[in-house]
Scaffold this motif. Structure first.
Motif, PDB file in Angstrom:
ATOM      1  N   UNK A 137       0.996  -1.486   0.140  1.00 13.90           N
ATOM      2  CA  UNK A 137      -0.261  -0.212   0.052  1.00 13.90           C
ATOM      3  C   UNK A 137       0.822   1.180   0.022  1.00 13.90           C
ATOM      4  N   UNK A 138       0.610   1.985  -0.695  1.00 11.21           N
ATOM      5  CA  UNK A 138       0.814   3.469  -0.713  1.00 11.21           C
ATOM      6  C   UNK A 138       1.055   4.722  -0.217  1.00 11.21           C
ATOM      7  N   UNK A 152      -0.867   2.185  -4.754  1.00 19.12           N
ATOM      8  CA  UNK A 152       0.256   1.025  -4.495  1.00 19.12           C
ATOM      9  C   UNK A 152       1.403   1.340  -4.673  1.00 19.12           C
ATOM     10  N   UNK A 153       2.775   0.436  -4.005  1.00 20.96           N
ATOM     11  CA  UNK A 153       4.053   0.092  -4.960  1.00 20.96           C
ATOM     12  C   UNK A 153       4.342  -0.533  -5.039  1.00 20.96           C
ATOM     13  N   UNK A 154       5.069  -1.226  -6.324  1.00 24.13           N
ATOM     14  CA  UNK A 154       5.048  -2.755  -6.619  1.00 24.13           C
ATOM     15  C   UNK A 154       6.712  -2.666  -7.200  1.00 24.13           C
ATOM     16  N   UNK A 155       6.980  -3.779  -6.944  1.00 26.37           N
ATOM     17  CA  UNK A 155       8.193  -4.659  -7.272  1.00 26.37           C
ATOM     18  C   UNK A 155       8.394  -5.169  -8.311  1.00 26.37           C
ATOM     19  N   UNK A 156       8.530  -5.326  -9.245  1.00 29.38           N
ATOM     20  CA  UNK A 156       8.152  -5.781 -10.113  1.00 29.38           C
ATOM     21  C   UNK A 156       9.819  -7.185 -10.650  1.00 29.38           C
ATOM     22  N   UNK A 157       9.314  -8.356 -10.714  1.00 31.06           N
ATOM     23  CA  UNK A 157      11.379  -8.517 -11.082  1.00 31.06           C
ATOM     24  C   UNK A 157      10.842  -9.817 -11.104  1.00 31.06           C
ATOM     25  N   UNK A 158      12.309 -10.778 -11.926  1.00 28.40           N
ATOM     26  CA  UNK A 158      12.137 -11.573 -13.020  1.00 28.40           C
ATOM     27  C   UNK A 158      13.028 -12.749 -11.977  1.00 28.40           C
ATOM     28  N   UNK A 192      17.052 -13.756  -8.221  1.00 28.10           N
ATOM     29  CA  UNK A 192      16.528 -12.224  -7.957  1.00 28.10           C
ATOM     30  C   UNK A 192      17.594 -11.889 -10.176  1.00 28.10           C
ATOM     31  N   UNK A 193      17.355 -12.213 -11.067  1.00 27.69           N
ATOM     32  CA  UNK A 193      17.529 -11.363 -12.425  1.00 27.69           C
ATOM     33  C   UNK A 193      16.990 -10.013 -12.742  1.00 27.69           C
ATOM     34  N   UNK A 194      16.300  -9.519 -12.911  1.00 26.56           N
ATOM     35  CA  UNK A 194      15.933  -8.182 -13.038  1.00 26.56           C
ATOM     36  C   UNK A 194      14.742  -7.782 -11.842  1.00 26.56           C
ATOM     37  N   UNK A 195      14.683  -6.059 -11.856  1.00 25.88           N
ATOM     38  CA  UNK A 195      13.738  -5.725 -10.793  1.00 25.88           C
ATOM     39  C   UNK A 195      13.556  -4.293 -11.501  1.00 25.88           C
ATOM     40  N   UNK A 196      12.472  -4.160 -11.208  1.00 23.81           N
ATOM     41  CA  UNK A 196      11.973  -2.407 -11.133  1.00 23.81           C
ATOM     42  C   UNK A 196      10.916  -2.656 -10.800  1.00 23.81           C
ATOM     43  N   UNK A 197      10.824  -1.115  -9.809  1.00 27.82           N
ATOM     44  CA  UNK A 197       9.944   0.016  -9.122  1.00 27.82           C
ATOM     45  C   UNK A 197       9.148   0.681  -9.749  1.00 27.82           C
ATOM     46  N   UNK A 198       7.753   1.033  -9.435  1.00 29.97           N
ATOM     47  CA  UNK A 198       6.890   2.122  -9.295  1.00 29.97           C
ATOM     48  C   UNK A 198       5.996   1.851  -8.617  1.00 29.97           C
ATOM     49  N   UNK A 199       4.967   3.375  -8.924  1.00 35.66           N
ATOM     50  CA  UNK A 199       4.059   3.540  -8.384  1.00 35.66           C
ATOM     51  C   UNK A 199       2.921   2.873  -9.436  1.00 35.66           C
ATOM     52  N   UNK A 200       2.126   2.101  -8.722  1.00 35.47           N
ATOM     53  CA  UNK A 200       0.414   1.633  -9.443  1.00 35.47           C
ATOM     54  C   UNK A 200      -0.031   1.717  -9.174  1.00 35.47           C
ATOM     55  N   UNK A 201      -1.571   1.375  -9.053  1.00 31.63           N
ATOM     56  CA  UNK A 201      -3.206   1.466  -9.226  1.00 31.63           C
ATOM     57  C   UNK A 201      -3.840  -0.421  -9.202  1.00 31.63           C
ATOM     58  N   UNK A 202      -3.818  -0.897  -7.759  1.00 32.62           N
ATOM     59  CA  UNK A 202      -4.578  -2.108  -8.360  1.00 32.62           C
ATOM     60  C   UNK A 202      -6.042  -2.515  -7.796  1.00 32.62           C
ATOM     61  N   UNK A 203      -5.971  -3.647  -7.988  1.00 31.30           N
ATOM     62  CA  UNK A 203      -7.507  -4.104  -7.621  1.00 31.30           C
ATOM     63  C   UNK A 203      -7.033  -5.216  -6.284  1.00 31.30           C
ATOM     64  N   UNK A 204      -6.978  -6.081  -5.353  1.00 28.03           N
ATOM     65  CA  UNK A 204      -7.003  -7.294  -5.185  1.00 28.03           C
ATOM     66  C   UNK A 204      -8.129  -8.054  -5.158  1.00 28.03           C
TER      67      UNK A 204
END
Length: 247
Positions: A170-171, A222-228, A235-247
């Motif tokens: 949660x942001x 929310x804030x998201x950590x998007x990983x491979x 962990x191979x890669x990761x990006x981080x960004x503000x997002x909107x989600x619906x659980x």
């Protein structure tokens, strides 16, 4: 030093009291009343004004707040804040801890106004400015009886042979701005405090149980950590960004 070469000292000034409220039992005899701390290590026995008993009677278990600390010439004085049920030991322990550590559990009117001013739904303009994860079935990882829902996860196979893993939180930072009353009170608390039957939140309920809780089937910032990651969890890669989600 003393005769045994040990250091001696003396108290020059009391700068802060370690105990301001405590769990105790009330005694009333005629026109006199006092409350004794159940924790004998405190060695607290405070007088009470009869008009500050708050309905307490002799033998009652109570939370007492010290209104005057002891001096060389007078005993400490207290007033009764709350009567407790001795047959509910969890409540006794909870209220005793809140009093003993002076945990802040009420928010200022200004902080409540700030929290309520955000409303009950995410601002569409803010949501449209973020990466949209609402089509992904993110699921919260808290149990059904959790007090709030802070974290959510999603995973799917990745073309590399591993997995794409998204962890969203949660942001809170969008709603708690530096220098605001909500921010000031959150700093004072430092964290939410959880008890078996209640929680003292770090943020007003409009945020902690509302916009900052990843409740199901509603939009949340929310804030998201998007990983491979590989099949072995590397962990191979990761990006981080503000997002909107619906659980």
């Amino acid at each position: 030093r003393d005769a045994s070469n040990r250091w001696l000292g003396e108290v020059e000034k009391v700068v802060e009291r370690g105990v301001n409220a405590f769990l105790g039992t009330v005694e009333v005899q005629g026109r006199s009343a006092w409350v004794t701390a159940t924790d004998r290590r405190l060695q607290l026995n405070c007088t009470l004004n009869l008009n500050e008993l708050n309905g307490a009677r002799s033998g009652d278990w109570v939370i007492a707040r010290i209104t005057r600390h002891a001096t060389d010439t007078s005993p400490p004085q207290a007033r009764i804040e709350k009567r407790l049920d001795p047959d509910r030991p969890v409540e006794l322990a909870t209220e005793a801890a809140i009093a003993r550590f002076d945990l802040p559990h009420e928010f200022s009117p200004e902080a409540l106004r700030e929290a309520n001013a955000w409303g009950k739904e995410v601002d569409p303009k803010e949501a449209n400015s973020r990466i949209d994860l609402r089509t992904l079935p993110l699921v919260t990882i808290d149990g059904d009886d959790a007090k709030d829902f802070d974290d959510a996860v999603y995973a799917e196979p990745h073309p590399s042979g591993g997995y794409r893993l998204i962890v969203a939180i949660a942001d809170v930072s969008h709603y708690v701005r530096p220098g605001t009353a909500v921010d000031t009170e959150a700093k004072e608390r430092g964290t939410s405090v959880y008890f078996p039957t209640k929680v003292i939140p770090m943020l007003p309920f409009a945020l902690s149980d509302g916009l900052c809780s990843l409740a199901p089937h509603v939009d949340r910032l929310c804030f998201a950590a998007d990983m491979v990651i590989t099949k072995h969890g590397v962990l191979k890669s990761a990006t981080f960004y503000p997002a909107v989600m619906r659980s």
